[in-house]
Design an enzyme around this catalytic site. Structure first.
Site, short mmCIF file in Angstrom:
data_model
loop_
_atom_site.label_atom_id
_atom_site.label_comp_id
_atom_site.label_asym_id
_atom_site.label_seq_id
_atom_site.Cartn_x
_atom_site.Cartn_y
_atom_site.Cartn_z
N HIS A 165 16.99 18.25 -0.79
CA HIS A 165 17.37 17.36 0.31
C HIS A 165 17.33 18.06 1.67
CE1 HIS A 165 19.13 14.08 2.40
NE2 HIS A 165 19.94 13.64 1.46
N ASN A 382 1.62 3.37 -2.81
CA ASN A 382 0.47 3.01 -3.65
C ASN A 382 -0.49 4.20 -3.73
OD1 ASN A 382 -1.76 1.93 -4.94
ND2 ASN A 382 -1.89 0.12 -3.63
#
Length: 435
Positions: A165, A382
């Protein structure tokens, strides 16, 4: 090859290939890379998965396409190919060694539909879709990004990621994965990352202008540590559709604490109040609510939209258990709104300087930390196999963390993911049903 089974009796078995390092496809700068004070306190591993259905050609090429695109995107995001180290100031920084990202290809012995409840975090089954680095004694010895592509018999595949993170918040993570997927489809990058984090350096000299209660140590007079120790943790996901969110908002304004509120504010107030009731905290127990606010547009001047790093600042609010449980949910919602308004440029600069002076870490005793993923457009990613049929977290960073993720085809519902001791979870579930 290593085979991992499921202790819970699930039939899922995953054969993991040998991990390899994927370095940037081209030579990249070998320099020390500065991490801001907003990056310092979030050096935890975040594990997520993306589930993709097969296209006509199945998933035979998926791992190679994703791996090749990873090498190319690391040219633009080259700090991810480095390793954490400690600066002369005693803070985290990245040594841009160009070593690369750890990559594993794996095979599952079933169809993707057989995986089970993928909305339930902390599942032993889901954990098999993320490669766990062996031999690392601590976070300093782990790659900043680990990727596993798991192929299923049905032709679908799962992209699992374990990311540190400290390298990016949710917004920057979306931009990174979007760039990665664009390269996989031979498209130009729609956004070039802004890598210079020194724009968030502390001031000289540091100037603390606000009380930073996000770092406040709360005394656990309710002895919740014993509750957590002697009761098994349960992890659940709760769906709040538009109808239930609207009921919550109506409840919040009934007693005139607030005149209007957003779905996030209403849900945050409810979860804070209900979790306090479920844990049976003593009336005088102080509780703290923390939630991340995107500071990019609130800084003056604003951070670049493509800022690669953590631009989130923790808003905070305090209330006793008695205040939360004796009042309507509108009381908690009002506290959420006040905390939100408090986060200005001056406040965020003060928070950066506070860490510079104290090196404090936010205490999570008596605390609820909300992390909102529901507005992050991970669902649009995608790689050439259309958008994911599912995406989400695999693990909860801490027991005190609650995740909000999007839900439903229109993505206007919110899924609340959380863990509680079994005794408290039963009460929380009942409170949700009563809405």
């Amino acid at each position: 090859m290593e085979t991992t089974g499921d202790d819970e009796g699930n039939e899922l078995k995953v054969k993991q290939g040998e991990p390899i390092l994927v370095p940037p496809a081209e030579e990249t700068p070998r320099v020390p890379y500065f991490l801001s004070n907003l990056d310092q306190n979030v050096a935890v591993i975040i594990k997520t998965i993306f589930c993709f259905k097969s296209k006509d050609e199945g998933n035979e090429r998926a791992a190679k396409v994703i791996k090749d695109a990873l090498a190319k995107v690391l040219v633009h995001y080259y700090p991810l190919a480095g390793r954490l180290t400690i600066s002369a100031e005693g803070k985290l920084m990245v040594d841009c060694t160009g070593e690369g990202v750890l990559f594993v290809e794996a095979e599952a012995d079933c169809n993707m539909a057989d995986v089970g409840d993928i909305d339930k975090p902390e599942s032993a089954t889901l954990d098999k879709l993320i490669y766990n680095v062996r031999g690392a004694k601590n976070i300093m010895e782990m790659p900043l990004l680990v990727v596993q592509v798991t192929n299923f018999r049905c032709g679908g595949f799962v992209l699992g990621r374990a990311m540190n993170h400290c390298m990016f918040d949710g917004i920057a993570a979306v931009e990174f994965v979007k760039s990665w997927s664009e390269i996989a489809q031979n498209l130009p990058l729609s956004v070039t990352p802004f890598l210079d984090r020194t724009i968030l350096r502390s001031r000289t000299p540091p100037l603390v202008e606000f009380p930073h209660r996000e770092f406040l140590d709360i005394t656990d007079i309710s002895d919740t540590a014993t509750i957590y120790k002697h009761h098994p943790m349960l992890y659940r996901s709760f769906c709040f559709d538009l109808e239930r969110l609207d009921r919550l908002k109506r409840l919040a304004i009934e007693e005139s604490f607030v005149s209007k509120c957003t779905s996030f504010e209403a849900l945050s107030g409810f979860v804070w109040q209900a979790r306090t009731r479920a844990l049976g905290l003593r009336p005088k127990q102080q509780t703290k609510l923390l939630f991340a606010i995107d500071g990019r547009a609130r800084f003056n001047p604003p951070l670049p939209r493509s800022y690669f790093g953590n631009g989130m600042v923790l808003a905070n609010s305090l209330a006793t258990a008695e205040e939360l449980t004796k009042n309507s949910v509108g009381f908690a919602v009002k506290k959420v709104q006040e905390a939100n308004r408090m986060v200005t440029d001056s406040y965020m600069r003060s928070a950066i300087d506070y860490f510079e002076m104290t090196r404090s870490r936010p205490s999570l005793t008596g605390t609820l930390l909300l992390s909102t993923w529901s507005r992050l457009p991970f669902h649009t990613i995608n790689f050439g196999w259309e958008e994911p049929v599912h995406h989400g977290p695999v693990t909860m960073p801490e027991k005190d963390v609650v995740l909000f993720t999007s839900h439903g085809k229109e993505r206007n519902g919110i899924m609340v993911m959380m863990g509680l001791p079994d005794s408290a979870m039963a009460i929380f579930e009942q409170l949700v049903e009563e809405i």
